[in-house]
Design an enzyme around this catalytic site. Structure first.
Site, short mmCIF file in Angstrom:
data_model
loop_
_atom_site.label_atom_id
_atom_site.label_comp_id
_atom_site.label_asym_id
_atom_site.label_seq_id
_atom_site.Cartn_x
_atom_site.Cartn_y
_atom_site.Cartn_z
N SER A 41 30.16 23.08 -8.11
CA SER A 41 31.19 22.59 -8.94
C SER A 41 32.29 23.59 -9.29
O SER A 41 33.13 24.12 -8.49
CB SER A 41 30.52 22.05 -10.39
OG SER A 41 31.32 20.91 -10.62
N ASP A 155 28.81 15.91 -7.26
CA ASP A 155 28.67 17.21 -7.97
C ASP A 155 27.40 17.82 -7.60
O ASP A 155 26.31 17.37 -8.08
CB ASP A 155 28.81 16.97 -9.44
CG ASP A 155 29.08 18.58 -10.07
OD1 ASP A 155 28.28 19.21 -9.87
OD2 ASP A 155 30.13 18.35 -10.81
#
Length: 260
Positions: A41, A155
């Site tokens: 991320s 993610d």
């Protein structure tokens, strides 16, 4: 005797990821070798920029112009409220290299395969912007990224908030993990709404998961940023400074491990 290879594992954490820049700055100033980088991320953006050959000052200049408005756009998918495609455009325009095979340091961006729930490690070859956008696709907010085979990615923090295993798999003998999630949050109180309860519970789960990945690291750097929220992009300088402090506090230990 050959030097042991050093790898960095940079966690997710939204705006808290700016603290990675402070850690990278201290490592660079102390001539700590960095042979591999894996990021999840926000850590994939910071790590990817550094692996592409950008200086900390250059990355900070990009950060100064970032806002949630500038890194999101309209989504034409029912799978997410907004698109993070502007991040890919930013990478294409500002990073000196846009493909994994051209990077100055071997790098991996960690995402999650939405169908299988398994970790997806993008590395070695391919489009850097796509991989980082996939790694940053927060579920329920950003639309998933779809590859040419139709696979959807979200993610990487869902399954690997601190990608220690990924960087170890790249060949690192020594792993330095930077976890900007584990410090928790001092701004939490007693949630008064359903959304607040869900959000706070989710953050607790993420924090627990990140701590479980520390066992693969030789050193874990945890900046003291519990008082700062993950959405506070405008506090970038404070995040960077706290990252510097956390790294400086552990730099002697890092040197001992590398030299041993």
């Amino acid at each position: 005797m050959a030097r042991k290879k050093v790898g960095l594992a940079l966690s997710g954490g939204a705006a808290r990821g700016f603290a990675h820049l402070g850690v990278l700055k201290v490592l660079k100033e102390n001539n700590i070798p960095i042979d591999f980088i894996a990021g999840t991320s926000a850590g994939s953006f910071a790590g990817g920029a550094f692996a592409a050959g950008m200086s900390i000052n250059e990355i900070v200049k990009i950060g100064e112009k970032i806002s949630w408005f500038k890194i999101s756009g309209l989504s034409f998918s029912a799978k997410g409220l907004i698109s993070n495609a502007p991040i890919a455009h930013l990478i294409k325009e500002r990073f000196p290299h846009n493909r994994f095979e051209d990077l100055m340091i071997p790098f991996a961006a960690v995402a999650t395969d939405l169908e299988t729930g398994k970790e997806k490690v993008f590395k070695e070859a391919g489009d850097l912007g796509f991989a980082i956008c996939a790694s940053c696709a927060i579920p329920g907010i950003f639309a998933p990224l779809q590859d040419t085979d139709g696979r959807l990615y979200i993610d990487g923090g869902v399954v690997s908030p601190v990608p220690t295993e990924a960087v170890r798999g790249m060949g690192a003998d020594i792993v330095i993990a930077v976890d900007v999630i584990s410090s928790g949050a001092t701004y939490w109180g007693k949630p008064s709404t359903l959304v607040g309860i869900i959000f706070q519970s989710g953050m607790m789960l993420l924090r627990t998961a990140s701590q479980h990945q520390h066992f693969q690291a030789d050193v874990v750097v945890i900046p003291e940023i519990a008082h700062l929220r993950p959405d506070e992009i405008r506090k970038m300088n404070e995040f960077v400074e706290l990252g510097e402090k956390a790294a400086a506090d552990q730099i002697d230990q890092i040197k001992r491990i590398i030299e041993s």
